[in-house]
Design a protein around this motif. Structure first.
Motif, PDB file in Angstrom:
ATOM      1  N   TYR A   1       0.842  -1.196   0.000  1.00 51.14           N
ATOM      2  CA  TYR A   1       0.000   0.000   0.000  1.00 51.14           C
ATOM      3  C   TYR A   1       0.881   1.251   0.000  1.00 51.14           C
ATOM      4  CZ  TYR A   1      -3.284  -3.551   1.647  1.00 51.14           C
ATOM      5  OH  TYR A   1      -4.044  -4.694   1.794  1.00 51.14           O
ATOM      6  N   LEU A   2       0.591   2.180  -0.905  1.00 48.26           N
ATOM      7  CA  LEU A   2       1.341   3.423  -1.033  1.00 48.26           C
ATOM      8  C   LEU A   2       0.355   4.589  -1.044  1.00 48.26           C
ATOM      9  CD1 LEU A   2       3.758   2.254  -3.887  1.00 48.26           C
ATOM     10  CD2 LEU A   2       4.219   2.260  -1.428  1.00 48.26           C
ATOM     11  N   THR A   3       0.538   5.540  -0.110  1.00 43.08           N
ATOM     12  CA  THR A   3      -0.404   6.645   0.060  1.00 43.08           C
ATOM     13  C   THR A   3       0.266   7.987  -0.225  1.00 43.08           C
ATOM     14  OG1 THR A   3      -1.611   5.398   1.755  1.00 43.08           O
ATOM     15  CG2 THR A   3      -1.992   7.772   1.677  1.00 43.08           C
ATOM     16  N   VAL A   4      -0.459   8.851  -0.935  1.00 46.34           N
ATOM     17  CA  VAL A   4       0.010  10.217  -1.171  1.00 46.34           C
ATOM     18  C   VAL A   4      -1.115  11.188  -0.834  1.00 46.34           C
ATOM     19  CG1 VAL A   4       1.698   9.657  -2.957  1.00 46.34           C
ATOM     20  CG2 VAL A   4      -0.664  10.096  -3.611  1.00 46.34           C
ATOM     21  N   ASP A   5      -0.748  12.382  -0.382  1.00 54.07           N
ATOM     22  CA  ASP A   5      -1.698  13.476  -0.195  1.00 54.07           C
ATOM     23  C   ASP A   5      -1.652  14.356  -1.436  1.00 54.07           C
ATOM     24  OD1 ASP A   5      -2.451  12.615   2.315  1.00 54.07           O
ATOM     25  OD2 ASP A   5      -0.976  13.859   3.357  1.00 54.07           O
ATOM     26  N   ILE A   6      -2.822  14.692  -1.975  1.00 59.62           N
ATOM     27  CA  ILE A   6      -2.900  15.412  -3.248  1.00 59.62           C
ATOM     28  C   ILE A   6      -3.743  16.676  -3.071  1.00 59.62           C
ATOM     29  CG2 ILE A   6      -3.614  15.262  -5.656  1.00 59.62           C
ATOM     30  CD1 ILE A   6      -3.358  12.214  -5.447  1.00 59.62           C
ATOM     31  N   GLN A   7      -3.183  17.811  -3.498  1.00 58.60           N
ATOM     32  CA  GLN A   7      -3.917  19.069  -3.431  1.00 58.60           C
ATOM     33  C   GLN A   7      -4.924  19.131  -4.588  1.00 58.60           C
ATOM     34  OE1 GLN A   7      -1.430  22.528  -3.354  1.00 58.60           O
ATOM     35  NE2 GLN A   7      -3.142  23.970  -3.321  1.00 58.60           N
ATOM     36  N   LEU A   8      -6.184  19.421  -4.274  1.00 62.03           N
ATOM     37  CA  LEU A   8      -7.254  19.351  -5.254  1.00 62.03           C
ATOM     38  C   LEU A   8      -7.701  20.697  -5.807  1.00 62.03           C
ATOM     39  CD1 LEU A   8      -9.722  16.703  -3.734  1.00 62.03           C
ATOM     40  CD2 LEU A   8      -8.176  16.401  -5.661  1.00 62.03           C
ATOM     41  N   ASP A   9      -7.200  21.794  -5.262  1.00 66.68           N
ATOM     42  CA  ASP A   9      -7.756  23.103  -5.617  1.00 66.68           C
ATOM     43  C   ASP A   9      -7.716  23.378  -7.121  1.00 66.68           C
ATOM     44  OD1 ASP A   9      -8.306  24.425  -2.867  1.00 66.68           O
ATOM     45  OD2 ASP A   9      -6.295  23.572  -2.662  1.00 66.68           O
ATOM     46  N   ALA A  10      -6.608  23.073  -7.777  1.00 67.39           N
ATOM     47  CA  ALA A  10      -6.505  23.331  -9.217  1.00 67.39           C
ATOM     48  C   ALA A  10      -7.495  22.475  -9.997  1.00 67.39           C
ATOM     49  CB  ALA A  10      -5.079  23.075  -9.693  1.00 67.39           C
ATOM     50  N   LEU A  11      -7.651  21.223  -9.595  1.00 65.21           N
ATOM     51  CA  LEU A  11      -8.591  20.337 -10.280  1.00 65.21           C
ATOM     52  C   LEU A  11     -10.030  20.811 -10.076  1.00 65.21           C
ATOM     53  CD1 LEU A  11      -8.498  16.597 -10.797  1.00 65.21           C
ATOM     54  CD2 LEU A  11     -10.474  17.461  -9.574  1.00 65.21           C
ATOM     55  N   LEU A  12     -10.351  21.238  -8.857  1.00 62.16           N
ATOM     56  CA  LEU A  12     -11.709  21.730  -8.582  1.00 62.16           C
ATOM     57  C   LEU A  12     -12.004  22.992  -9.389  1.00 62.16           C
ATOM     58  CD1 LEU A  12     -11.857  21.183  -4.711  1.00 62.16           C
ATOM     59  CD2 LEU A  12     -12.930  19.780  -6.495  1.00 62.16           C
ATOM     60  N   LYS A  13     -11.006  23.855  -9.536  1.00 62.84           N
ATOM     61  CA  LYS A  13     -11.192  25.073 -10.322  1.00 62.84           C
ATOM     62  C   LYS A  13     -11.434  24.737 -11.785  1.00 62.84           C
ATOM     63  CE  LYS A  13      -8.922  29.442 -11.518  1.00 62.84           C
ATOM     64  NZ  LYS A  13      -7.706  30.290 -11.331  1.00 62.84           N
ATOM     65  N   LEU A  14     -10.624  23.801 -12.327  1.00 64.27           N
ATOM     66  CA  LEU A  14     -10.790  23.388 -13.720  1.00 64.27           C
ATOM     67  C   LEU A  14     -12.151  22.724 -13.925  1.00 64.27           C
ATOM     68  CD1 LEU A  14      -9.675  22.998 -16.579  1.00 64.27           C
ATOM     69  CD2 LEU A  14      -8.632  20.848 -15.785  1.00 64.27           C
ATOM     70  N   ARG A  15     -12.550  21.912 -12.985  1.00 63.06           N
ATOM     71  CA  ARG A  15     -13.858  21.254 -13.091  1.00 63.06           C
ATOM     72  C   ARG A  15     -14.972  22.294 -13.191  1.00 63.06           C
ATOM     73  NH1 ARG A  15     -17.354  19.814  -8.643  1.00 63.06           N
ATOM     74  NH2 ARG A  15     -19.014  18.429  -9.347  1.00 63.06           N
ATOM     75  N   GLY A  16     -14.901  23.331 -12.346  1.00 63.34           N
ATOM     76  CA  GLY A  16     -15.927  24.374 -12.399  1.00 63.34           C
ATOM     77  C   GLY A  16     -15.955  25.068 -13.746  1.00 63.34           C
ATOM     78  N   GLN A  17     -14.785  25.363 -14.309  1.00 66.45           N
ATOM     79  CA  GLN A  17     -14.715  26.017 -15.613  1.00 66.45           C
ATOM     80  C   GLN A  17     -15.274  25.125 -16.717  1.00 66.45           C
ATOM     81  OE1 GLN A  17     -10.496  26.763 -15.710  1.00 66.45           O
ATOM     82  NE2 GLN A  17     -10.653  28.738 -14.642  1.00 66.45           N
TER      83      GLN A  17
END
Length: 429
Positions: free
Chosen positions: A230-246
């Motif tokens: 098992y390999l875990t990473v923390d990922i910042q979502l702000d850019a993806l959420l902004k693109l999704r809204g656009q």
């Protein structure tokens, strides 16, 4: 001339199934394409269509019958000009519906055998018999099956019984008489033949569906035979959420609304094409390397988990992924997926973020070699541009088959996935 209607093979691996529900009755006229029955396989409850035209002369296998072998005659169709009343059932015995059996309580550990305690009355073998459709409608309406009287064969609860029932609490269940204290044991009791449970607690015992049996078997096999890493990473979502809204704003009026999960499906597929060492299957003395990323997506249904597939997800657009996913998920919940829509896939994704789950480890879906477990995006303290700030962050865990994927390769996949999500314009290429 009469036509024998036989139990169909609704998937390449199907050997038997449950005739869950007849959608026709004796005397009905059917033509090619008409729905005749609901059949529960080891994967889904599927509708069976007529291929010939005629009158249903005999229904040989009653609805609710388990273990009907592929090729067994389940009904007889009277041909054109033939008197349906003169048609006889085939001579071979039809499968018999499974008779309910009361489960024996485990024997107490004692120096000498003790008489079995008197058990409280148990209705229908301690389980409620109901069609898959009836169970689904009951769950939606909040109807307790234990309080419904079935009008189907052998008291089986069918759709009409649920539609006429009112939501309500289950009737009180009398607790079975407690066993007398055992005498001083000289040795531990032998393990019971079946799993033990405390019968003194009010309960009901529900027979496992073919789908649930398959889930249990496959997950047990996966955990026992596949060495998970098992390999875990923390990922910042702000850019993806902004693109999704656009993107959703640009898609207004087209009937498409992208979800975060749609974008994660695309991200995983692209990552697998960039790190092909993780897009594999371990096959004994061989390693199968896939040149396309087909993503199996975990969908929860009333009868259990199923994984419809977005094929070649790295090469298709986000709008196409979203449209396919919505249609597949809807039909999965209705039990109407075709075998080619859920069999196969090169990797899986399971998203429990909508339930508020922060992080979890998923079990690999064999014969695949990896599955991505996605947690909820949440506001967390986070280092942004070398300064402490607040960002929307999710934890994602990759489970890898260590026989096929080295830790360094799995880590490379998670690194690429993180980069794609944090700089999501790459998903539009």
């Amino acid at each position: 001339m009469s036509i024998e209607i036989k139990m169909p093979a609704l998937s390449p691996t199907m050997e038997e199934g449950t005739l869950a529900r007849w959608l026709v009755k004796e005397g009905d006229t059917v033509k090619a394409g008409d729905l005749m029955a609901e059949i529960e396989t080891d994967k889904a409850t599927m509708e069976f269509e007529a291929v010939d035209e005629g009158v249903i002369a005999k229904i040989v296998v009653a609805e609710g019958t388990d273990g009907v072998k592929v090729g067994t005659v389940i009904a007889v169709l009277a041909g054109e000009g033939e008197d349906a009343g003169s048609v006889s059932a085939p001579k071979a015995d039809a499968p018999k519906a499974a008779a309910p059996k009361a489960e024996a309580a485990p024997a107490p550990a004692a120096a000498a055998p003790a008489p079995a305690p008197a058990a409280a009355p148990k209705a229908d073998g301690d389980r409620v018999k109901a069609s898959p459709l009836a169970r689904r409608i009951a769950a939606e309406k909040g109807v307790d099956l234990a309080g419904v009287t079935g009008s189907g064969p052998n008291g089986r609860i069918v759709k009409a019984d649920i539609e006429s029932a009112k939501p309500g609490a289950a009737p009180a269940v009398a607790a079975p008489a407690a066993a007398a204290p055992a005498a001083a044991a000289t040795a531990p009791a032998a393990a019971p033949a079946s799993v033990w449970y405390d019968e003194s607690i009010p309960h009901e015992v529900e027979k496992l569906s073919n789908i649930r049996k398959t889930i249990a078997r496959r997950l047990t096999e996966a955990k026992q035979t596949i060495p998970h890493i098992y390999l875990t990473v923390d990922i910042q979502l702000d850019a993806l959420l902004k693109l999704r809204g656009q993107l959703n704003k640009s898609l207004e009026g087209r009937g498409v609304k992208l979800s975060v999960n749609d974008m994660l499906i695309k991200a995983l597929a692209v990552a697998l094409t960039q790190v092909p060492k993780c897009n594999v299957t371990f096959a004994g003395d061989k390693l199968v390397k896939y040149s396309r990323a087909d993503i199996s997506v975990a969908v929860s249904t009333p009868t259990g988990l199923i994984t419809p597939i977005i094929r070649d997800a790295a090469s298709i657009g986000l709008a196409s992924i979203s449209t396919q996913m919505k249609e597949l998920a809807d039909r999965a919940k209705e039990g109407k997926l075709q075998p080619h829509e859920y069999q196969g896939g090169t990797a899986s994704i399971s998203n429990m973020g909508m339930f508020g789950i922060k992080q979890f480890d998923a079990v690999i879906n064999p014969p695949q070699a990896m599955i991505l477990a996605v947690g909820a995006g949440e506001k967390r303290p986070y280092i942004v541009d070398d300064a402490l700030g607040v960002a929307t962050v999710m934890s994602a865990t990759g489970s890898f088959d260590h026989r096929a994927v080295d830790g360094a390769d799995g880590a490379e996949l998670m690194k690429v996935l993180k980069a794609l999500i944090e700089s999501p314009m790459g998903l539009l290429a």
